[in-house]
Design an enzyme around this catalytic site. Structure first.
Site, PDB file in Angstrom:
ATOM      1  N   ASN A   1       0.818  -1.216   0.000  1.00 42.22           N
ATOM      2  CA  ASN A   1       0.000   0.000   0.000  1.00 42.22           C
ATOM      3  C   ASN A   1       0.852   1.266   0.000  1.00 42.22           C
ATOM      4  O   ASN A   1       0.398   2.322  -0.439  1.00 42.22           O
ATOM      5  CB  ASN A   1      -0.909  -0.028   1.231  1.00 42.22           C
TER       6      ASN A   1
ATOM      7  N   SER B   1      -3.997   2.706  -8.582  1.00 42.75           N
ATOM      8  CA  SER B   1      -4.793   3.937  -8.602  1.00 42.75           C
ATOM      9  C   SER B   1      -5.534   4.003  -9.925  1.00 42.75           C
ATOM     10  O   SER B   1      -5.065   3.456 -10.936  1.00 42.75           O
ATOM     11  CB  SER B   1      -3.869   5.156  -8.497  1.00 42.75           C
TER      12      SER B   1
ATOM     13  N   TYR C   1       3.899   8.716 -11.223  1.00 43.70           N
ATOM     14  CA  TYR C   1       2.924   7.988 -10.383  1.00 43.70           C
ATOM     15  C   TYR C   1       2.083   7.034 -11.244  1.00 43.70           C
ATOM     16  O   TYR C   1       1.912   5.859 -10.902  1.00 43.70           O
ATOM     17  CB  TYR C   1       2.047   9.028  -9.688  1.00 43.70           C
TER      18      TYR C   1
ATOM     19  N   LYS D   1       1.953   2.994 -11.037  1.00 43.95           N
ATOM     20  CA  LYS D   1       0.686   2.326 -10.716  1.00 43.95           C
ATOM     21  C   LYS D   1       0.252   1.378 -11.836  1.00 43.95           C
ATOM     22  O   LYS D   1      -0.328   0.321 -11.581  1.00 43.95           O
ATOM     23  CB  LYS D   1      -0.400   3.362 -10.428  1.00 43.95           C
TER      24      LYS D   1
HETATM   25  P1  NAD Z   1      -0.925   8.363   2.747  1.00 43.98           P
HETATM   26  O1  NAD Z   1       0.002   9.353   2.166  1.00 43.98           O
HETATM   27  O2  NAD Z   1      -2.004   8.815   3.673  1.00 43.98           O
HETATM   28  O3  NAD Z   1      -0.080   7.223   3.516  1.00 43.98           O
HETATM   29  C1  NAD Z   1       1.009   6.639   2.880  1.00 43.98           C
HETATM   30  C2  NAD Z   1       1.668   5.668   3.826  1.00 43.98           C
HETATM   31  O4  NAD Z   1       2.811   5.132   3.147  1.00 43.98           O
HETATM   32  C3  NAD Z   1       2.182   6.290   5.112  1.00 43.98           C
HETATM   33  O5  NAD Z   1       1.979   5.364   6.170  1.00 43.98           O
HETATM   34  C4  NAD Z   1       3.673   6.458   4.868  1.00 43.98           C
HETATM   35  O6  NAD Z   1       4.445   6.365   6.050  1.00 43.98           O
HETATM   36  C5  NAD Z   1       3.944   5.255   3.973  1.00 43.98           C
HETATM   37  N1  NAD Z   1       5.117   5.374   3.125  1.00 43.98           N
HETATM   38  C6  NAD Z   1       5.391   6.313   2.187  1.00 43.98           C
HETATM   39  N2  NAD Z   1       6.587   6.069   1.632  1.00 43.98           N
HETATM   40  C7  NAD Z   1       7.080   4.963   2.236  1.00 43.98           C
HETATM   41  C8  NAD Z   1       8.267   4.225   2.099  1.00 43.98           C
HETATM   42  N3  NAD Z   1       9.227   4.561   1.227  1.00 43.98           N
HETATM   43  N4  NAD Z   1       8.455   3.141   2.907  1.00 43.98           N
HETATM   44  C9  NAD Z   1       7.506   2.778   3.805  1.00 43.98           C
HETATM   45  N5  NAD Z   1       6.352   3.438   3.963  1.00 43.98           N
HETATM   46  C10 NAD Z   1       6.147   4.512   3.181  1.00 43.98           C
HETATM   47  O7  NAD Z   1      -1.520   7.533   1.517  1.00 43.98           O
HETATM   48  P2  NAD Z   1      -3.013   7.060   1.195  1.00 43.98           P
HETATM   49  O8  NAD Z   1      -3.745   8.183   0.621  1.00 43.98           O
HETATM   50  O9  NAD Z   1      -3.584   6.294   2.331  1.00 43.98           O
HETATM   51  O10 NAD Z   1      -2.713   6.055  -0.021  1.00 43.98           O
HETATM   52  C11 NAD Z   1      -2.330   4.711   0.175  1.00 43.98           C
HETATM   53  C12 NAD Z   1      -2.121   4.075  -1.170  1.00 43.98           C
HETATM   54  O11 NAD Z   1      -3.276   4.238  -1.973  1.00 43.98           O
HETATM   55  C13 NAD Z   1      -0.962   4.684  -1.967  1.00 43.98           C
HETATM   56  O12 NAD Z   1      -0.278   3.662  -2.673  1.00 43.98           O
HETATM   57  C14 NAD Z   1      -1.663   5.611  -2.926  1.00 43.98           C
HETATM   58  O13 NAD Z   1      -0.905   5.821  -4.092  1.00 43.98           O
HETATM   59  C15 NAD Z   1      -2.931   4.840  -3.196  1.00 43.98           C
HETATM   60  N6  NAD Z   1      -4.027   5.686  -3.652  1.00 43.98           N
HETATM   61  C16 NAD Z   1      -4.518   6.687  -2.884  1.00 43.98           C
HETATM   62  C17 NAD Z   1      -5.545   7.471  -3.365  1.00 43.98           C
HETATM   63  C18 NAD Z   1      -6.126   8.587  -2.554  1.00 43.98           C
HETATM   64  O14 NAD Z   1      -6.988   9.300  -3.066  1.00 43.98           O
HETATM   65  N7  NAD Z   1      -5.715   8.792  -1.322  1.00 43.98           N
HETATM   66  C19 NAD Z   1      -6.058   7.238  -4.629  1.00 43.98           C
HETATM   67  C20 NAD Z   1      -5.553   6.213  -5.392  1.00 43.98           C
HETATM   68  C21 NAD Z   1      -4.530   5.437  -4.906  1.00 43.98           C
END
Ligand code: NAD
Length: 252
Positions: free
Chosen positions: A93, A145, A158, A162
């Site tokens: 994730n 995503s 990105y 993805k």
């Molecule tokens: P967020 O930014 O709230 O949390 C990201 C998490 O990843 C955090 O816990 C951070 O510590 C961890 N992280 C980042 N880089 C890291 C690394 N190098 N090593 C270990 N941990 C790391 O993210 P989110 O919004 O909860 O998104 C989670 C996933 O869902 C991501 O892959 C994101 O691309 C994907 N996503 C999110 C959305 C959205 O709208 N939020 C949409 C599509 C996809």
């Protein structure tokens, strides 16, 4: 929520100090699994996730680790295996954004996103699969995503990472299917997390208007789909792309 599983297993969720990762850690704990997770730097956030897992009666282990660093992944697995035993459920994730128009994108912004969002998943899968093969059971879910299929202006790095997760996942699904290991992709649309809260208001309004369901999703809604793909009931689903996007990506 789906009911508890008959077998309690060890799950590892990357990037679970907040957002979708935290919700996934809780959902997997609700299935009866012990949940290890990593985070990059937010120790308070990680403590919040441990508390959230414990609040539903689960057991959690937080590890500060960097999924873009192979040595860090290795020591994370050693610690998790020492505490909870072999990992047979893996959710990739962790993800970052470093947005900018492609023509002006620095090499650094390209490679840091690819290293974390795509290579990190490859590294954890490669490290986790021997134990899954031994168990003759495994569940891998990679969080992509909607932008991975549709493309996203200002996010070439990105979207490429993805999209790459889909090819990686389907290859893993083909290679390991005979061992009862499934590998699937969940593709969220815009979800209410710190990642989208950091975007400009105009972007958020436009994104909301484009979603057929007319709203952003919640981390719990994504976590429910991820958790389902980790169950025994999902044994016949592999190589699938499951959108959790309010209909935004329909047609892709
Ligand atoms: P967020 O930014 O709230 O949390 C990201 C998490 O990843 C955090 O816990 C951070 O510590 C961890 N992280 C980042 N880089 C890291 C690394 N190098 N090593 C270990 N941990 C790391 O993210 P989110 O919004 O909860 O998104 C989670 C996933 O869902 C991501 O892959 C994101 O691309 C994907 N996503 C999110 C959305 C959205 O709208 N939020 C949409 C599509 C996809």
């Amino acid at each position: 929520m789906i009911g508890p599983e008959t077998t309690s297993r060890t799950a590892l969720v990357t990037g679970a100090s907040r957002g979708i990762g935290r919700a996934t850690a809780v959902a997997l704990a609700e299935l009866g699994h012990q949940v290890a997770f990593c985070y990059s730097s937010d120790a308070d956030g990680a403590a919040g996730t441990v508390a959230a897992v414990e609040a539903v009666g689960g057991k959690a282990l937080a590890v500060c680790a960097d999924v873009s660093d192979r040595a860090s992944i290795e020591s994370m697995f050693t610690e998790v295996e020492g505490a909870f035993g072999p990992v047979t459920i893996l959710v990739n994730n962790a993800g970052i954004t470093r947005d900018g128009l492609m023509m002006r994108m620095s090499d650094d912004n390209w490679s840091s996103v690819l290293d974390t969002n795509l290579t990190g998943a490859f590294q954890t899968i490669r490290r986790a699969t021997p134990a899954m093969m031994k168990a003759r059971w495994g569940r891998i879910v990679n969080v992509s995503s909607v932008g991975g299929q549709a493309g996203s202006a200002g996010q070439a790095n990105y979207a490429a990472a993805k999209a790459g997760l889909l090819g990686l996942s389907r290859s893993v699904a083909r290679e390991l299917g005979s061992r009862h290991i499934t590998c699937n992709v969940v593709a969220p649309g815009p979800i209410v997390t710190a990642m989208t809260e950091g975007m400009p208001d105009a972007w958020r309004e436009k994104a909301e208007a484009a979603v057929p369901l007319g709203r952003f999703g919640t981390p719990d809604e994504v976590a429910a789909a991820i958790a389902f793909l980790c169950t025994d009931a999902a044994a016949y689903i592999t190589g699938a792309l499951l959108p959790v996007d309010g209909g935004l990506g329909m047609g892709h």
